[in-house]
Write an enzyme that holds these catalytic residues in place. Structure first.
Site, PDB file in Angstrom:
ATOM      1  N   GLU A 215       5.260   1.678   3.620  1.00 38.07           N
ATOM      2  CA  GLU A 215       3.930   1.379   3.223  1.00 38.07           C
ATOM      3  C   GLU A 215       3.208   0.963   4.463  1.00 38.07           C
ATOM      4  OE1 GLU A 215       2.198  -2.383   0.590  1.00 38.07           O
ATOM      5  OE2 GLU A 215       4.041  -2.504   1.603  1.00 38.07           O
TER       6      GLU A 215
ATOM      7  N   GLU B 143      -0.662   1.827   4.798  1.00 37.73           N
ATOM      8  CA  GLU B 143      -1.811   0.519   5.032  1.00 37.73           C
ATOM      9  C   GLU B 143      -2.879   0.874   5.984  1.00 37.73           C
ATOM     10  OE1 GLU B 143      -2.172  -2.813   3.456  1.00 37.73           O
ATOM     11  OE2 GLU B 143      -1.150  -1.621   1.896  1.00 37.73           O
TER      12      GLU B 143
ATOM     13  N   HIS C 232      -6.924   0.265   6.330  1.00 33.15           N
ATOM     14  CA  HIS C 232      -7.660  -0.470   7.441  1.00 33.15           C
ATOM     15  C   HIS C 232      -8.442   0.391   8.231  1.00 33.15           C
ATOM     16  CE1 HIS C 232      -5.360  -4.061   7.459  1.00 33.15           C
ATOM     17  NE2 HIS C 232      -4.325  -3.307   6.751  1.00 33.15           N
TER      18      HIS C 232
ATOM     19  N   GLY D 253     -16.055   4.863   8.284  1.00 36.67           N
ATOM     20  CA  GLY D 253     -14.771   5.025   7.373  1.00 36.67           C
ATOM     21  C   GLY D 253     -13.679   5.604   7.837  1.00 36.67           C
TER      22      GLY D 253
ATOM     23  N   ASP E 250     -12.430   7.591   9.779  1.00 37.38           N
ATOM     24  CA  ASP E 250     -12.763   8.344  11.084  1.00 37.38           C
ATOM     25  C   ASP E 250     -12.110   8.147  12.324  1.00 37.38           C
ATOM     26  OD1 ASP E 250     -13.273   5.687  11.592  1.00 37.38           O
ATOM     27  OD2 ASP E 250     -15.368   6.088  11.975  1.00 37.38           O
TER      28      ASP E 250
ATOM     29  N   SER F 153     -11.461   5.423  13.671  1.00 34.82           N
ATOM     30  CA  SER F 153     -11.900   4.467  14.707  1.00 34.82           C
ATOM     31  C   SER F 153     -11.031   3.420  15.161  1.00 34.82           C
ATOM     32  CB  SER F 153     -13.284   3.963  14.182  1.00 34.82           C
ATOM     33  OG  SER F 153     -13.000   2.976  12.979  1.00 34.82           O
TER      34      SER F 153
ATOM     35  N   HIS G 151       0.638  -0.871  -3.334  1.00 33.70           N
ATOM     36  CA  HIS G 151       1.531  -2.097  -3.022  1.00 33.70           C
ATOM     37  C   HIS G 151       2.914  -2.061  -3.926  1.00 33.70           C
ATOM     38  CE1 HIS G 151      -1.788  -4.775  -1.229  1.00 33.70           C
ATOM     39  NE2 HIS G 151      -1.503  -3.657  -0.714  1.00 33.70           N
ATOM     40  N   THR G 152       2.756  -1.348  -5.328  1.00 30.38           N
ATOM     41  CA  THR G 152       3.995  -1.594  -5.854  1.00 30.38           C
ATOM     42  C   THR G 152       4.743  -0.305  -5.747  1.00 30.38           C
ATOM     43  OG1 THR G 152       2.762  -0.676  -7.763  1.00 30.38           O
ATOM     44  CG2 THR G 152       3.198  -3.107  -7.568  1.00 30.38           C
TER      45      THR G 152
ATOM     46  N   ASP H 210      10.100   0.596  -0.923  1.00 29.60           N
ATOM     47  CA  ASP H 210      10.800   0.662   0.419  1.00 29.60           C
ATOM     48  C   ASP H 210      11.878  -0.490   0.442  1.00 29.60           C
ATOM     49  OD1 ASP H 210      11.035   0.940   2.957  1.00 29.60           O
ATOM     50  OD2 ASP H 210       9.290   0.179   3.799  1.00 29.60           O
TER      51      ASP H 210
HETATM   52 CA    CA Z   1     -12.644   3.755  10.544  1.00 26.76          CA
END
Ligand code: CA
Length: 341
Positions: free
Chosen positions: A65, A69, A73, A84, A86, A88, A193-194, A199
């Site tokens: 997970e 995640e 982010h 978005g 990309d 970054s 998340h579920t 895991d």
């Molecule tokens: Ca970004």
């Protein structure tokens, strides 16, 4: 250890020069390493990346997970000045990992960056590919779409765009709305998340969206942390935002609908992830390498209450539809193994 900006920029330029162009030969499948095939020759590199990350990021193919995640982010740093999905967060990790909402993601970025550079793929592509491959290792997850071809160039996202577990439901829904996601699509995304909670548990235990609706009774660790609320299962960590969104009138019915309809959940999760993974990108400029993503492992078990739980432990919140009647698994009360530190 963090690379200097200069090295990152150099690596970015190198990776850009190797980003492939769209193929116009769809009829014949390309042969890649180890006899595997893809519709596009340009996708072959991703089989090599897959071998590398299954071995070196996922311990031989474990459900992950944390890596998934990171896709979020990076991508949600969009609006109105961020760009978005990309890369970054990897290009500008010195800035973005200092945002409180990105606390803890620096470690996984430092693990991933050298692998992306080694294979000459863009950071934005790599983050989404690793997330898709990582979650597909989780039983019951869908095989996610993977579009490649993001430029290896980005600007740092401004602060304040990544929702946090302690945020109110309204704040979270508004942030997602700003990025183009409806309240139901927020629920669809949270299915991760579920799905990925598999895991941390015994594979015979059916962790599902249902768990989030059970009455909380305990904290798994040293009492309440910011963004954490009482959990129904010993050893399970429950996020305040999941708890609240599962019970909010704007999102409760979508959440409840997934309790007995795993197919709907995975279909909608896949669609929402396709949208998230290409946030800020022009889809027509990308090419489809989904055939490199491994086939997912189906769940072997239907919906049920965890052992030791009763229907009266469910905090149903959808007014429009009655909650389905479920029976509890046999045996002693379910507990979830603590997440390793
Ligand atoms: Ca970004």
């Amino acid at each position: 250890m963090r690379l200097t900006t200069g090295i990152v920029v150099l690596a970015s330029v190198l990776a850009v020069s190797s980003v492939p162009t769209k193929s116009s030969e769809p009829s014949k499948r390309a042969t890649c390493s180890k006899g595997r095939t893809s519709a596009l020759q340009e996708c072959c590199v991703w089989f090599d990346v897959l071998d590398d990350i299954q071995e070196n990021l996922f311990d031989g193919g474990a459900c992950n997970e944390e890596v998934h995640e990171l896709t979020f982010h990076d991508a949600i740093g969009f609006s109105p000045f961020g760009l978005g999905a990309d890369g970054s967060i990897m290009h500008h990790s010195d800035i973005e990992t200092n945002f409180p909402a990105n606390n803890g993601v620096d470690e996984i970025i430092e693990l991933q960056r050298p692998i992306a550079i080694k294979h000459g793929v863009s950071f934005g592509d790599f983050i989404q590919f690793a997330g898709a491959a990582g979650i597909t290792n989780c039983p019951g997850a869908p095989s996610l779409e993977f579009m490649a071809g993001r430029f290896n160039f980005s600007f740092a996202s401004p602060e304040g765009l990544v929702p946090e577990p302690a945020d109110s439901v309204t704040k979270i829904l508004l942030r997602f709305l700003d990025a183009g996601f409806s309240p139901n699509e927020v629920v669809d995304l949270l299915a991760s998340h579920t799905i990925a909670a598999q895991d941390h548990v015994d594979p015979t235990i059916n962790v599902s969206t249902l768990d989030t609706l059970l009455t909380g009774t305990a904290f798994p660790g040293n009492g309440s942390q910011t963004g954490e609320v009482l959990s129904p299962l010993a050893g399970e960590l429950r996020l305040q935002s999941d708890f609240a969104i599962a019970r909010d009138s704007r999102t409760a019915c979508e959440w409840q609908s997934f309790v007995t309809d795993h197919t709907a959940m995975t279909t909608k999760f896949r669609a929402a992830m396709s949208k998230l993974a290409t946030l800020g990108q022009i889809r027509d400029l990308l090419y489809d390498c989904s055939d490199v993503i491994p086939k997912s492992v189906p769940l072997t078990k239907g919906p049920s209450l965890p052992a030791g739980k009763k229907m009266s432990d469910i905090q149903a919140a959808c007014k429009a539809t009655p909650f389905p009647t479920l029976t509890a698994d046999p045996g002693p009360a379910t507990s979830v193994a603590p997440v390793p530190p």
